[in-house]
Scaffold this motif. Structure first.
Motif, PDB file in Angstrom:
ATOM      1  N   ILE A   1     -11.594   1.369 -19.154  1.00  0.00           N
ATOM      2  CA  ILE A   1     -11.730   2.602 -18.368  1.00  0.00           C
ATOM      3  C   ILE A   1     -12.090   2.278 -16.922  1.00  0.00           C
ATOM      4  O   ILE A   1     -11.550   2.862 -15.974  1.00  0.00           O
ATOM      5  CB  ILE A   1     -12.794   3.506 -19.015  1.00  0.00           C
ATOM      6  CG1 ILE A   1     -12.283   4.047 -20.354  1.00  0.00           C
ATOM      7  CG2 ILE A   1     -13.150   4.664 -18.088  1.00  0.00           C
ATOM      8  CD1 ILE A   1     -13.320   4.798 -21.145  1.00  0.00           C
ATOM      9  N   ILE A   2     -13.008   1.325 -16.727  1.00  0.00           N
ATOM     10  CA  ILE A   2     -13.399   0.941 -15.369  1.00  0.00           C
ATOM     11  C   ILE A   2     -12.212   0.369 -14.606  1.00  0.00           C
ATOM     12  O   ILE A   2     -11.974   0.702 -13.437  1.00  0.00           O
ATOM     13  CB  ILE A   2     -14.555  -0.064 -15.426  1.00  0.00           C
ATOM     14  CG1 ILE A   2     -15.820   0.628 -15.943  1.00  0.00           C
ATOM     15  CG2 ILE A   2     -14.810  -0.679 -14.060  1.00  0.00           C
ATOM     16  CD1 ILE A   2     -16.964  -0.320 -16.209  1.00  0.00           C
ATOM     17  N   SER A   3     -11.438  -0.496 -15.258  1.00  0.00           N
ATOM     18  CA  SER A   3     -10.270  -1.074 -14.596  1.00  0.00           C
ATOM     19  C   SER A   3      -9.258  -0.002 -14.224  1.00  0.00           C
ATOM     20  O   SER A   3      -8.675  -0.021 -13.128  1.00  0.00           O
ATOM     21  CB  SER A   3      -9.617  -2.119 -15.513  1.00  0.00           C
ATOM     22  OG  SER A   3     -10.513  -3.163 -15.804  1.00  0.00           O
ATOM     23  N   ALA A   4      -9.046   0.976 -15.129  1.00  0.00           N
ATOM     24  CA  ALA A   4      -8.103   2.054 -14.832  1.00  0.00           C
ATOM     25  C   ALA A   4      -8.597   2.915 -13.682  1.00  0.00           C
ATOM     26  O   ALA A   4      -7.817   3.314 -12.802  1.00  0.00           O
ATOM     27  CB  ALA A   4      -7.879   2.895 -16.084  1.00  0.00           C
ATOM     28  N   ARG A   5      -9.893   3.205 -13.664  1.00  0.00           N
ATOM     29  CA  ARG A   5     -10.456   4.014 -12.580  1.00  0.00           C
ATOM     30  C   ARG A   5     -10.320   3.308 -11.224  1.00  0.00           C
ATOM     31  O   ARG A   5     -10.020   3.938 -10.202  1.00  0.00           O
ATOM     32  CB  ARG A   5     -11.930   4.289 -12.860  1.00  0.00           C
ATOM     33  CG  ARG A   5     -12.157   5.308 -13.961  1.00  0.00           C
ATOM     34  CD  ARG A   5     -11.656   6.670 -13.549  1.00  0.00           C
ATOM     35  NE  ARG A   5     -11.942   7.685 -14.550  1.00  0.00           N
ATOM     36  CZ  ARG A   5     -11.518   8.924 -14.472  1.00  0.00           C
ATOM     37  NH1 ARG A   5     -10.776   9.310 -13.450  1.00  0.00           N
ATOM     38  NH2 ARG A   5     -11.800   9.791 -15.421  1.00  0.00           N
TER      39      ARG A   5
ATOM     40  N   LEU B   1      -8.488  13.635  -2.705  1.00  0.00           N
ATOM     41  CA  LEU B   1      -9.079  12.694  -3.647  1.00  0.00           C
ATOM     42  C   LEU B   1      -9.444  13.381  -4.960  1.00  0.00           C
ATOM     43  O   LEU B   1      -9.226  12.826  -6.049  1.00  0.00           O
ATOM     44  CB  LEU B   1     -10.319  12.046  -3.030  1.00  0.00           C
ATOM     45  CG  LEU B   1     -10.062  10.994  -1.950  1.00  0.00           C
ATOM     46  CD1 LEU B   1     -11.377  10.505  -1.363  1.00  0.00           C
ATOM     47  CD2 LEU B   1      -9.275   9.823  -2.519  1.00  0.00           C
ATOM     48  N   VAL B   2      -9.996  14.586  -4.878  1.00  0.00           N
ATOM     49  CA  VAL B   2     -10.332  15.315  -6.093  1.00  0.00           C
ATOM     50  C   VAL B   2      -9.082  15.620  -6.905  1.00  0.00           C
ATOM     51  O   VAL B   2      -9.049  15.489  -8.138  1.00  0.00           O
ATOM     52  CB  VAL B   2     -11.087  16.614  -5.748  1.00  0.00           C
ATOM     53  CG1 VAL B   2     -11.211  17.508  -6.982  1.00  0.00           C
ATOM     54  CG2 VAL B   2     -12.465  16.286  -5.193  1.00  0.00           C
TER      55      VAL B   2
ATOM     56  N   VAL C   1      -3.832   9.250   0.357  1.00  0.00           N
ATOM     57  CA  VAL C   1      -4.473  10.094   1.365  1.00  0.00           C
ATOM     58  C   VAL C   1      -4.230   9.541   2.766  1.00  0.00           C
ATOM     59  O   VAL C   1      -3.920  10.285   3.707  1.00  0.00           O
ATOM     60  CB  VAL C   1      -5.978  10.209   1.063  1.00  0.00           C
ATOM     61  CG1 VAL C   1      -6.714  10.868   2.229  1.00  0.00           C
ATOM     62  CG2 VAL C   1      -6.208  11.000  -0.211  1.00  0.00           C
ATOM     63  N   GLN C   2      -4.358   8.228   2.909  1.00  0.00           N
ATOM     64  CA  GLN C   2      -4.102   7.611   4.213  1.00  0.00           C
ATOM     65  C   GLN C   2      -2.666   7.857   4.671  1.00  0.00           C
ATOM     66  O   GLN C   2      -2.410   8.169   5.836  1.00  0.00           O
ATOM     67  CB  GLN C   2      -4.386   6.109   4.142  1.00  0.00           C
ATOM     68  CG  GLN C   2      -5.852   5.761   4.001  1.00  0.00           C
ATOM     69  CD  GLN C   2      -6.065   4.276   3.816  1.00  0.00           C
ATOM     70  OE1 GLN C   2      -5.129   3.534   3.503  1.00  0.00           O
ATOM     71  NE2 GLN C   2      -7.305   3.829   4.001  1.00  0.00           N
ATOM     72  N   MET C   3      -1.737   7.730   3.769  1.00  0.00           N
ATOM     73  CA  MET C   3      -0.327   7.940   4.117  1.00  0.00           C
ATOM     74  C   MET C   3      -0.085   9.407   4.494  1.00  0.00           C
ATOM     75  O   MET C   3       0.637   9.705   5.459  1.00  0.00           O
ATOM     76  CB  MET C   3       0.562   7.542   2.944  1.00  0.00           C
ATOM     77  CG  MET C   3       2.047   7.704   3.191  1.00  0.00           C
ATOM     78  SD  MET C   3       3.029   7.196   1.765  1.00  0.00           S
ATOM     79  CE  MET C   3       2.489   8.401   0.548  1.00  0.00           C
TER      80      MET C   3
ATOM     81  N   GLU D   1      -7.862   3.244  -5.957  1.00  0.00           N
ATOM     82  CA  GLU D   1      -7.097   2.472  -4.963  1.00  0.00           C
ATOM     83  C   GLU D   1      -5.806   3.193  -4.585  1.00  0.00           C
ATOM     84  O   GLU D   1      -5.452   3.320  -3.407  1.00  0.00           O
ATOM     85  CB  GLU D   1      -6.790   1.082  -5.513  1.00  0.00           C
ATOM     86  CG  GLU D   1      -6.017   0.202  -4.561  1.00  0.00           C
ATOM     87  CD  GLU D   1      -5.669  -1.143  -5.173  1.00  0.00           C
ATOM     88  OE1 GLU D   1      -4.888  -1.888  -4.564  1.00  0.00           O
ATOM     89  OE2 GLU D   1      -6.189  -1.445  -6.273  1.00  0.00           O
ATOM     90  N   GLY D   2      -5.095   3.715  -5.591  1.00  0.00           N
ATOM     91  CA  GLY D   2      -3.871   4.454  -5.301  1.00  0.00           C
ATOM     92  C   GLY D   2      -4.130   5.750  -4.578  1.00  0.00           C
ATOM     93  O   GLY D   2      -3.370   6.150  -3.683  1.00  0.00           O
ATOM     94  N   ALA D   3      -5.226   6.452  -4.943  1.00  0.00           N
ATOM     95  CA  ALA D   3      -5.537   7.730  -4.290  1.00  0.00           C
ATOM     96  C   ALA D   3      -5.858   7.536  -2.823  1.00  0.00           C
ATOM     97  O   ALA D   3      -5.419   8.311  -1.960  1.00  0.00           O
ATOM     98  CB  ALA D   3      -6.707   8.386  -5.013  1.00  0.00           C
ATOM     99  N   VAL D   4      -6.620   6.512  -2.501  1.00  0.00           N
ATOM    100  CA  VAL D   4      -6.970   6.246  -1.094  1.00  0.00           C
ATOM    101  C   VAL D   4      -5.729   5.950  -0.266  1.00  0.00           C
ATOM    102  O   VAL D   4      -5.553   6.459   0.852  1.00  0.00           O
ATOM    103  CB  VAL D   4      -7.979   5.092  -1.024  1.00  0.00           C
ATOM    104  CG1 VAL D   4      -8.176   4.646   0.429  1.00  0.00           C
ATOM    105  CG2 VAL D   4      -9.309   5.517  -1.619  1.00  0.00           C
TER     106      VAL D   4
END
Length: 280
Positions: A218-222, A261-262, A233-235, A227-230
Motif C-alpha cells: 500500500i505504501i509503495s502504491a501511494r 491533488l485531492v 498538477v505541475q503540467m 508522484e504521478g499526481a504532483v
C-alpha cells in the motif's frame, strides 16, 4: 578411491569358448580321458562364472575377493574376471525431493522451505566404497545444505537492496547447487540442478507477515500515486499559464493545487462542486 575400467571381453566369445570346452570335455569322456575331461569342465565353469550383463546407464562394480577391480560401464553382454562379486549401480539421473524444513532465516523469522535436487552417480567406486549408503548420504547432505543456505538470507528484503529467498530464488538455487556439489563430491555424485519447491512463512507468524507485506504494498502504491499526481498538477498549471487561459495568483494557485491533488489521490471518486458566484 576412484573409478577405473576392469578387464572384459565380448560375452559371445566367452560363450563360444564355454561351448568348445564342454564339447571337448564330452569327447574326452567318450575317449575315457577322465582327467582332461574334468579340466575342460572346470574351465567351462570358470567361463560361466565370468558372464555379466550390463543395462544402459548402469555400472557394474567388480570386486575380486574383497578387492575393487574396476567397473564395467559399457552396456551389453560381457565376460569379466571369473568368481568375482558384481554389484549393479544405476547411473541414471535421479530426483530427490526434500521434506518441508522449518528453518530460521537470517533475521530469525521461522520459515518453511523445501527443494528438489537433481543428481547422478559419476564415480561408482566412491559411491560404493567411500560412503555407507550414497542415497541416504545425498538426502541428509541435501537437507543440511538447504538449512545452511536458507539461514544466510532473509525471507524478503523490504528495501530491495539485499538478496532474499523470495526475490532471488535463482541465485539462491545456484548457491545451493554449489554447496551440494562440494558436500557430495566425496560420494562420487554430480549435482545437476537444485530448485526451491516450497517457500513460506511458518504458520505462527504467517498472518503478521502477510499484514506487513500488504502495508508495504500500500505504501509503495501511494508513493507512486502521489508522484504521478504532483507531475499532473505541475503540467496542468504550466499549460494554463503558457496558453494564457487564466491568470492565477498564489492563493488561487494553491487552491487549484489542493483540489487537483485531492481529486487524483483520493480513494473515491471526487464530487465536483461548481462555483457560479464569480460569474456575476
Amino acid at each position: 578411491m576412484t573409478e577405473r575400467h576392469v578387464w572384459k571381453i565380448n560375452g559371445f566369445v566367452g560363450l563360444l569358448a564355454m561351448v568348445v570346452f564342454i564339447g571337448a570335455g564330452i569327447y574326452s569322456l567318450t575317449a575315457e580321458l577322465i582327467i582332461p575331461a574334468v579340466l575342460l569342465f572346470v574351465l567351462a565353469g570358470v567361463v560361466l562364472s565370468s558372464f555379466t550383463v550390463v543395462q544402459p546407464n548402469q555400472g557394474m562394480v567388480v570386486n575380486f575377493f574383497g578387492r575393487y577391480s574396476g567397473t564395467v560401464r559399457d552396456s551389453g553382454f560381457w565376460v569379466t574376471i571369473p568368481f568375482s562379486e558384481r554389484k549393479k549401480m544405476s547411473l541414471r539421473v535421479r530426483n530427490f525431493n526434500s521434506a518441508r524444513l522449518k528453518v530460521n532465516d537470517v533475521d530469525g523469522n521461522p520459515i518453511e522451505i523445501a527443494a528438489v535436487v537433481v543428481f547422478r552417480v559419476v564415480d561408482t567406486a566412491k559411491a560404493k566404497f567411500e560412503v555407507d549408503n550414497y542415497q541416504a548420504f545425498v538426502e541428509i547432505q541435501s537437507e543440511t545444505a538447504l538449512r545452511h543456505v536458507a539461514s544466510k538470507y532473509p525471507y524478503d528484503s523490504y528495501d530491495g537492496e539485499a538478496y532474499s529467498l523470495r526475490a532471488n530464488s535463482e541465485e539462491v538455487a545456484k548457491e545451493l547447487t554449489l554447496e551440494l556439489q562440494s558436500r557430495l563430491s566425496v560420494a562420487g555424485v554430480e549435482v545437476l540442478e537444485s530448485r526451491l519447491t516450497h517457500l513460506a512463512y511458518s504458520t505462527e507468524i504467517a498472518s503478521a507477515m502477510l499484514q506487513r507485506q500488504q502495508a508495504s504494498a500500500i505504501i509503495s502504491a501511494r508513493e507512486k500515486i502521489v508522484e504521478g499526481a504532483v507531475s499532473m498538477v505541475q503540467m496542468a498549471i504550466a499549460r494554463l499559464q503558457a496558453e494564457g487561459v487564466v491568470e492565477l495568483d498564489e492563493e488561487r494557485k494553491a487552491a487549484m493545487i489542493n483540489n487537483l491533488l485531492v481529486a487524483v489521490v483520493s480513494d473515491r471518486s471526487a464530487q465536483p462542486v461548481i462555483n457560479s458566484s464569480s460569474i456575476y
